[in-house]
Scaffold this motif. Structure first.
Motif, PDB file in Angstrom:
ATOM      1  N   THR A 162       0.815  -1.196  -0.015  1.00 44.11           N
ATOM      2  CA  THR A 162       0.014  -0.092   0.043  1.00 44.11           C
ATOM      3  C   THR A 162       0.775   1.233   0.131  1.00 44.11           C
ATOM      4  N   VAL A 163       1.887   1.141   0.683  1.00 44.41           N
ATOM      5  CA  VAL A 163       2.795   2.481   0.606  1.00 44.41           C
ATOM      6  C   VAL A 163       3.367   2.694  -0.497  1.00 44.41           C
ATOM      7  N   GLY A 164       3.868   1.502  -1.303  1.00 46.35           N
ATOM      8  CA  GLY A 164       4.254   1.567  -2.626  1.00 46.35           C
ATOM      9  C   GLY A 164       3.250   2.174  -3.540  1.00 46.35           C
ATOM     10  N   TRP A 165       2.000   1.798  -3.717  1.00 48.66           N
ATOM     11  CA  TRP A 165       1.120   2.609  -4.497  1.00 48.66           C
ATOM     12  C   TRP A 165       0.963   3.925  -4.065  1.00 48.66           C
ATOM     13  N   ASP A 166       0.831   4.367  -2.556  1.00 45.65           N
ATOM     14  CA  ASP A 166       0.812   5.684  -2.280  1.00 45.65           C
ATOM     15  C   ASP A 166       1.946   6.351  -2.881  1.00 45.65           C
ATOM     16  N   LEU A 167       3.223   6.217  -2.613  1.00 47.05           N
ATOM     17  CA  LEU A 167       4.221   6.844  -3.140  1.00 47.05           C
ATOM     18  C   LEU A 167       3.947   7.003  -4.642  1.00 47.05           C
ATOM     19  N   ILE A 168       3.672   6.172  -5.421  1.00 42.87           N
ATOM     20  CA  ILE A 168       3.451   6.444  -6.902  1.00 42.87           C
ATOM     21  C   ILE A 168       2.355   7.524  -7.096  1.00 42.87           C
ATOM     22  N   LEU A 169       1.091   7.239  -6.575  1.00 39.97           N
ATOM     23  CA  LEU A 169      -0.026   8.216  -6.691  1.00 39.97           C
ATOM     24  C   LEU A 169       0.367   9.723  -6.258  1.00 39.97           C
ATOM     25  N   LEU A 170       1.167   9.714  -5.261  1.00 38.89           N
ATOM     26  CA  LEU A 170       1.575  11.112  -4.637  1.00 38.89           C
ATOM     27  C   LEU A 170       2.494  11.660  -5.627  1.00 38.89           C
ATOM     28  N   ALA A 171       3.425  10.708  -6.211  1.00 36.03           N
ATOM     29  CA  ALA A 171       4.317  11.529  -7.278  1.00 36.03           C
ATOM     30  C   ALA A 171       3.522  11.851  -8.765  1.00 36.03           C
ATOM     31  N   ALA A 172       2.465  11.025  -8.939  1.00 37.03           N
ATOM     32  CA  ALA A 172       1.543  11.319 -10.195  1.00 37.03           C
ATOM     33  C   ALA A 172       0.930  12.679  -9.990  1.00 37.03           C
ATOM     34  N   LEU A 173       0.537  12.942  -8.399  1.00 32.60           N
ATOM     35  CA  LEU A 173      -0.151  14.224  -8.377  1.00 32.60           C
ATOM     36  C   LEU A 173       1.074  15.633  -8.257  1.00 32.60           C
ATOM     37  N   ILE A 174       2.100  15.209  -7.819  1.00 37.10           N
ATOM     38  CA  ILE A 174       3.031  16.128  -7.845  1.00 37.10           C
ATOM     39  C   ILE A 174       3.456  16.580  -9.354  1.00 37.10           C
ATOM     40  N   LEU A 175       3.477  15.506 -10.154  1.00 38.30           N
ATOM     41  CA  LEU A 175       3.715  15.884 -11.644  1.00 38.30           C
ATOM     42  C   LEU A 175       2.666  16.597 -12.238  1.00 38.30           C
ATOM     43  N   ILE A 176       1.556  16.007 -12.048  1.00 41.21           N
ATOM     44  CA  ILE A 176       0.388  16.988 -12.686  1.00 41.21           C
ATOM     45  C   ILE A 176       0.091  18.354 -12.086  1.00 41.21           C
ATOM     46  N   ILE A 177       0.203  18.187 -10.706  1.00 38.22           N
ATOM     47  CA  ILE A 177      -0.053  19.483 -10.086  1.00 38.22           C
ATOM     48  C   ILE A 177       0.932  20.406  -9.970  1.00 38.22           C
ATOM     49  N   GLU A 178       2.190  20.088  -9.453  1.00 38.57           N
ATOM     50  CA  GLU A 178       3.313  20.909  -9.163  1.00 38.57           C
ATOM     51  C   GLU A 178       4.083  21.325 -10.458  1.00 38.57           C
ATOM     52  N   VAL A 179       4.545  20.005 -11.071  1.00 35.75           N
ATOM     53  CA  VAL A 179       5.297  20.144 -12.256  1.00 35.75           C
ATOM     54  C   VAL A 179       4.447  20.572 -13.427  1.00 35.75           C
ATOM     55  N   TRP A 180       3.544  20.205 -13.959  1.00 35.81           N
ATOM     56  CA  TRP A 180       3.088  20.469 -15.088  1.00 35.81           C
ATOM     57  C   TRP A 180       1.939  21.470 -14.895  1.00 35.81           C
ATOM     58  N   HIS A 181       1.522  22.098 -13.643  1.00 38.13           N
ATOM     59  CA  HIS A 181       0.746  23.034 -13.312  1.00 38.13           C
ATOM     60  C   HIS A 181      -0.821  22.945 -13.750  1.00 38.13           C
ATOM     61  N   ILE A 182      -1.310  21.631 -14.000  1.00 33.07           N
ATOM     62  CA  ILE A 182      -2.780  21.453 -14.160  1.00 33.07           C
ATOM     63  C   ILE A 182      -3.491  21.266 -12.829  1.00 33.07           C
ATOM     64  N   LYS A 183      -4.100  22.417 -12.508  1.00 33.92           N
ATOM     65  CA  LYS A 183      -4.695  22.487 -11.431  1.00 33.92           C
ATOM     66  C   LYS A 183      -6.091  22.779 -11.177  1.00 33.92           C
ATOM     67  N   LYS A 184      -6.540  23.117 -12.592  1.00 35.49           N
ATOM     68  CA  LYS A 184      -8.050  23.515 -12.266  1.00 35.49           C
ATOM     69  C   LYS A 184      -9.007  22.575 -11.873  1.00 35.49           C
ATOM     70  N   TRP A 185      -8.757  20.962 -11.993  1.00 36.94           N
ATOM     71  CA  TRP A 185      -9.494  20.034 -11.398  1.00 36.94           C
ATOM     72  C   TRP A 185      -9.555  19.965  -9.911  1.00 36.94           C
ATOM     73  N   THR A 186      -8.478  20.446  -9.311  1.00 38.67           N
ATOM     74  CA  THR A 186      -7.958  19.978  -8.097  1.00 38.67           C
ATOM     75  C   THR A 186      -8.940  20.389  -6.735  1.00 38.67           C
ATOM     76  N   TYR A 187      -9.821  21.680  -6.892  1.00 36.34           N
ATOM     77  CA  TYR A 187     -10.588  22.145  -6.109  1.00 36.34           C
ATOM     78  C   TYR A 187     -11.594  21.275  -5.418  1.00 36.34           C
ATOM     79  N   PHE A 188     -12.006  20.219  -6.363  1.00 36.27           N
ATOM     80  CA  PHE A 188     -12.852  19.576  -5.909  1.00 36.27           C
ATOM     81  C   PHE A 188     -12.658  18.753  -4.725  1.00 36.27           C
ATOM     82  N   PHE A 189     -11.375  18.059  -4.672  1.00 36.47           N
ATOM     83  CA  PHE A 189     -10.871  17.212  -3.888  1.00 36.47           C
ATOM     84  C   PHE A 189     -10.341  17.948  -2.578  1.00 36.47           C
ATOM     85  N   GLU A 190      -9.925  19.199  -2.869  1.00 42.17           N
ATOM     86  CA  GLU A 190      -9.454  20.346  -1.740  1.00 42.17           C
ATOM     87  C   GLU A 190     -10.635  20.666  -0.458  1.00 42.17           C
ATOM     88  N   VAL A 191     -11.849  20.541  -1.106  1.00 43.71           N
ATOM     89  CA  VAL A 191     -12.887  20.751  -0.248  1.00 43.71           C
ATOM     90  C   VAL A 191     -12.992  19.557   0.660  1.00 43.71           C
TER      91      VAL A 191
END
Length: 374
Positions: free
Chosen positions: A270-299
């Motif tokens: 489970t930690v292995g998958w969590d690291l991969i998921l977190l890395a994917a989010l970092i790439l999408i949100i922090e590196v590629w700056h694709i953020k318009k979809w994120t507010y739904f989950f921020e709530v």
């Protein structure tokens, strides 16, 4: 339960999104329209094995540890007594909220009569109780020990748990050491009955390896703070995640991946998958700056424990309150969803609609700057 205060300065968006997505998915898998109609991926593995649903709870623990890495420095600055007061107070509050949810709504229907529940038969353990205990133990380890020592203790927890489980029983429902210990320490009436026998998937012994999910989430947070939210960090997290998945798969051959008894191989998987998921989010949100979809989950991520608790309260009320001879849940599910969709889609539609209803509450709270802290 808690005080409403201004939310602290965000740690990083990827964490908030992962936390929010975990809460949203947790609500969906916990509240289908009918447990008789659930798509296979939205069910837990019956015993050994793994489904995407089996990733939800350990991810919440991982996120707790990840968030801890951003607040521990401030806690250390406050001194030993302030730290202990904060940790034990938070642990007690979360544990008591979990116990409250187990008891709620305090009454039940017996032969068409509403009677008080027998509080001596209330289940003691549960999801929030495990979160509380894991948070407490992980916080103490992080505060009092150096990183290398914490990692050695974590390894000892996983290997020691494997040793105890193999030496004092087997890996079956009836014969595992976790079942035996819980039945020795507690009255059977205070344990979970969902497996057909008194067995608690959040019991005493299996909480030990679950602490490691929090600790490894903590170290992932430290790594991100040190290296930054960049492509290199993401790829390092992915590489580590893949290594853990391979290690877990190898360990699975002798100590099966199993959520109910929270095996050591399950922790690494489970930690292995969590690291991969977190890395994917970092790439999408922090590196590629694709953020318009994120507010739904921020709530969801801004009031996670409160919304989770609310999800349990509302659904229990729907099963308890009757109108015209039917409870509210049945009126909504049978009267609306089952008339529109086939059973599986009706059950999923109810779960998604319920999640969206809670999202609207979270949205209102966010717009009003109401953030419930425990």
């Amino acid at each position: 339960m808690a005080n409403a205060n201004s939310i602290p300065k965000p740690r990083y968006l990827s964490l908030d999104v992962l936390r929010g997505a975990t809460v949203a998915f947790m609500i969906i898998v916990n509240t289908p329209g009918s447990w008789s109609y659930v798509y296979a991926p939205l069910k837990h593995a019956p015993w050994h094995g793994f489904t995407v649903t089996d990733l939800v709870f350990p991810t919440f623990l991982f996120v707790v540890g990840n968030a801890m890495s951003f607040g521990m420095g401030k806690l250390k600055e406050q001194g030993n007594s302030a730290f202990l007061k904060k940790v034990f107070s938070r642990t007690l509050k979360i544990f008591l909220i979990g116990l409250f949810l187990n008891m709620f709504p305090f009454v039940k229907w017996v032969d068409d009569v509403l009677v008080m529940k027998d509080f001596t038969e209330i289940r003691i353990w549960g999801v929030l109780q495990r979160i509380a205990v894991c948070y407490c133990i992980a916080s103490l380890l992080v505060y009092y020990f150096r990183s290398k020592t914490i990692l050695l203790i974590s390894a000892a927890m996983l290997l020691g748990y494997w040793g105890v489980m193999s030496w004092f029983g087997d890996y079956t429902l009836e014969g595992n050491a976790a079942t035996k210990l819980d039945n020795f320490l507690m009255n059977a009436k205070n344990l979970y009955k969902g497996y057909g026998i008194p067995f608690d998937p959040e019991g005493v012994l299996s909480t030990i390896p679950a602490v490691v999910n929090v600790i490894l989430g903590y170290f992932a947070g430290l790594f991100i703070q040190k290296k930054g939210n960049n492509k290199s960090t993401a790829f390092n997290l992915i590489g580590t995640g893949v290594i853990l998945l391979l290690a877990a798969s190898a360990w699975n051959l002798v100590f099966p991946i199993n959520k109910p008894i929270w095996t050591s191989s399950y922790v690494l998987y489970t930690v292995g998958w969590d690291l991969i998921l977190l890395a994917a989010l970092i790439l999408i949100i922090e590196v590629w700056h694709i953020k318009k979809w994120t507010y739904f989950f921020e709530v969801f991520g801004k009031n996670p424990l409160f919304i989770y608790a609310l999800s349990g309260i509302f659904v229990k009320l729907m099963h308890t309150i009757y109108i015209g001879g039917e409870n509210i849940h049945k009126l909504i599910f049978d009267g609306f969803f089952m008339n529109l969709l086939n059973p599986l889609n009706a059950s999923l539609g109810f779960a998604i609609s319920y999640m969206l209803f809670l999202w609207l509450i979270g949205l209102y709270m966010d717009k009003k700057k109401i953030y419930v802290k425990v």
